[in-house]
Design a protein around this motif. Structure first.
Motif, PDB file in Angstrom:
ATOM      1  N   MET A 203      35.157  41.162  38.554  1.00 21.87           N
ATOM      2  CA  MET A 203      36.525  41.671  38.496  1.00 21.87           C
ATOM      3  C   MET A 203      37.331  40.957  37.411  1.00 21.87           C
ATOM      4  O   MET A 203      38.036  41.591  36.611  1.00 21.87           O
ATOM      5  N   ALA A 204      37.225  39.621  37.345  1.00 17.11           N
ATOM      6  CA  ALA A 204      38.004  38.838  36.386  1.00 17.11           C
ATOM      7  C   ALA A 204      37.583  39.127  34.956  1.00 17.11           C
ATOM      8  O   ALA A 204      38.421  39.404  34.094  1.00 17.11           O
ATOM      9  N   ILE A 205      36.286  39.074  34.687  1.00 19.61           N
ATOM     10  CA  ILE A 205      35.802  39.268  33.322  1.00 19.61           C
ATOM     11  C   ILE A 205      36.133  40.660  32.814  1.00 19.61           C
ATOM     12  O   ILE A 205      36.650  40.836  31.706  1.00 19.61           O
ATOM     13  N   THR A 290      37.084  36.289  45.941  1.00 19.76           N
ATOM     14  CA  THR A 290      37.542  36.850  44.676  1.00 19.76           C
ATOM     15  C   THR A 290      38.282  35.795  43.864  1.00 19.76           C
ATOM     16  O   THR A 290      38.038  35.635  42.665  1.00 19.76           O
ATOM     17  N   LEU A 291      39.179  35.065  44.529  1.00 22.10           N
ATOM     18  CA  LEU A 291      39.900  33.998  43.832  1.00 22.10           C
ATOM     19  C   LEU A 291      38.959  32.884  43.411  1.00 22.10           C
ATOM     20  O   LEU A 291      39.124  32.294  42.336  1.00 22.10           O
ATOM     21  N   LEU A 292      37.963  32.608  44.253  1.00 22.69           N
ATOM     22  CA  LEU A 292      36.974  31.586  43.922  1.00 22.69           C
ATOM     23  C   LEU A 292      36.240  31.940  42.635  1.00 22.69           C
ATOM     24  O   LEU A 292      35.910  31.071  41.822  1.00 22.69           O
ATOM     25  N   GLY A 293      35.997  33.230  42.445  1.00 25.19           N
ATOM     26  CA  GLY A 293      35.338  33.655  41.218  1.00 25.19           C
ATOM     27  C   GLY A 293      36.297  33.876  40.067  1.00 25.19           C
ATOM     28  O   GLY A 293      35.992  33.561  38.916  1.00 25.19           O
ATOM     29  N   ALA A 294      37.482  34.419  40.381  1.00 21.89           N
ATOM     30  CA  ALA A 294      38.416  34.829  39.324  1.00 21.89           C
ATOM     31  C   ALA A 294      39.151  33.654  38.681  1.00 21.89           C
ATOM     32  O   ALA A 294      39.307  33.617  37.457  1.00 21.89           O
ATOM     33  N   ILE A 295      39.602  32.696  39.490  1.00 15.61           N
ATOM     34  CA  ILE A 295      40.411  31.600  38.948  1.00 15.61           C
ATOM     35  C   ILE A 295      39.630  30.767  37.930  1.00 15.61           C
ATOM     36  O   ILE A 295      40.117  30.533  36.815  1.00 15.61           O
TER      37      ILE A 295
END
Length: 325
Positions: A203-205, A290-295
């Motif tokens: 999602m972040a990338i 999600t935050l663990l991956g996105a941040i």
């Protein structure tokens, strides 16, 4: 820099007769006749960077990988043209591992001598004197000519980047399109029974890259827009995941579309057909992952963009000197 890290750098520099760059905490110098740079990767392990050739030929990747497989002191290798990066099985910054680091470096040097490798410039491959430097944030070994050439190219790229106008509207559209891939990842993994940090990374990338591609630049505004969309689209993905589950459960009994099931979720929660505690608990877990991956991805992206502007030759105990081009 902590006292522990400083102790490690000082002891390693003394043990291997290297020099510490005070700005980057990179150790550099000649070890066994090979120009060497030792630095910390994102996993906290020591990385040994060299630039090598053998009778004018680039390093033999298969032979180097075979060496890595045969020793417990090296965990990985990356070879790109003349540039060789060896990830050592040593925690960079731990004073208790100075001797282990020295052992690993000695093993690499012994292999290089036995294989007949010599120093060269990692850019042009010429067997000339090289300088350890940071080139666009990357530890590098370059001859003076290549250093000047790449430095000017970097300066031109920075000017071109500054000249780009940021289109927030187009960037938002790009971020939205990118976030759809994140939604697809959430649904796919959800149907497989998983809630994973990989969803947040995807999602972040995709969201940030989508903003940059259509927006022209990725500024703080782009980061804020991307984060808002990540949070919103994560919820959409979660709802869609539940909709697919409901559809699969009811499709044999009712003529329903996926959109119908999507609209039914709030009512099913209200009537307690879907257990609200399970629903909320899984949603909280998804946001956490999600935050663990996105941040970290967002921080890494911003740091990477900042490092791309950093270019200078390494100096002994640099503290106040400004980076040079």
């Amino acid at each position: 820099m902590t006292q522990k890290e400083k102790t490690f750098l000082d002891q390693t520099a003394q043990r291997l007769h290297l020099t510490v760059d005070g700005e980057s905490s990179i150790l550099f110098g000649s070890v066994g006749g090979y120009q060497t740079m030792l630095w910390r990767n994102d996993q906290g392990l020591a990385v040994m960077t060299l630039s090598l050739h053998k009778l004018g030929q680039e390093p033999d990747q298969s032979a180097i990988r075979q060496f890595v497989k045969g020793t417990r002191l090296v965990t990985g290798v990356s070879v790109r043209r003349s540039r060789v990066e060896l990830t050592l099985n040593v925690r960079f910054g731990n004073p208790n591992q100075v001797e282990k680091l020295a052992e690993a470096v000695a093993a690499v040097v012994e292999f290089l001598h036995a294989s007949g490798y010599d120093n060269c410039c990692q850019n042009c491959g010429s067997a000339v004197e090289t300088d350890p430097c940071i080139m666009t944030g990357v530890p590098s070994l370059l001859c003076d000519s290549c250093y000047q050439q790449l430095g000017h190219l970097q300066e031109q790229n920075q000017q071109a980047e500054l000249g780009k106008k940021e289109n927030v509207v187009a960037g938002t559209v790009g971020a939205l399109l990118g976030s759809l891939l994140g939604v697809a990842c959430i649904v796919l993994l959800g149907q497989l029974g998983y809630v994973a940090a990989v969803s947040g990374i995807v999602m972040a990338i995709c969201t940030m890259k989508g903003y940059e591609l259509l927006g022209g630049r990725f500024s703080t505004v782009g980061l804020v827009v991307s984060i808002v969309l990540m949070l919103g689209m994560t919820y959409v993905g979660y709802q869609l995941d539940w909709s697919v589950a409901v559809y699969n459960e009811l499709k044999d009994y009712y003529e329903l579309s996926l959109l119908d099931c999507f609209r039914m979720i709030p009512e099913m929660l209200r009537q307690e057909i879907i257990d609200s505690s399970t629903y909320i608990g899984e949603l909280v877990k998804l946001y956490a992952f999600t935050l663990l991956g996105a941040i970290p991805t967002a921080i890494s992206s911003m740091r990477s963009r900042k490092l791309k502007k950093v270019t200078y030759r390494l100096r002994s105990q640099r503290t106040n000197a400004a980076p040079e081009l």
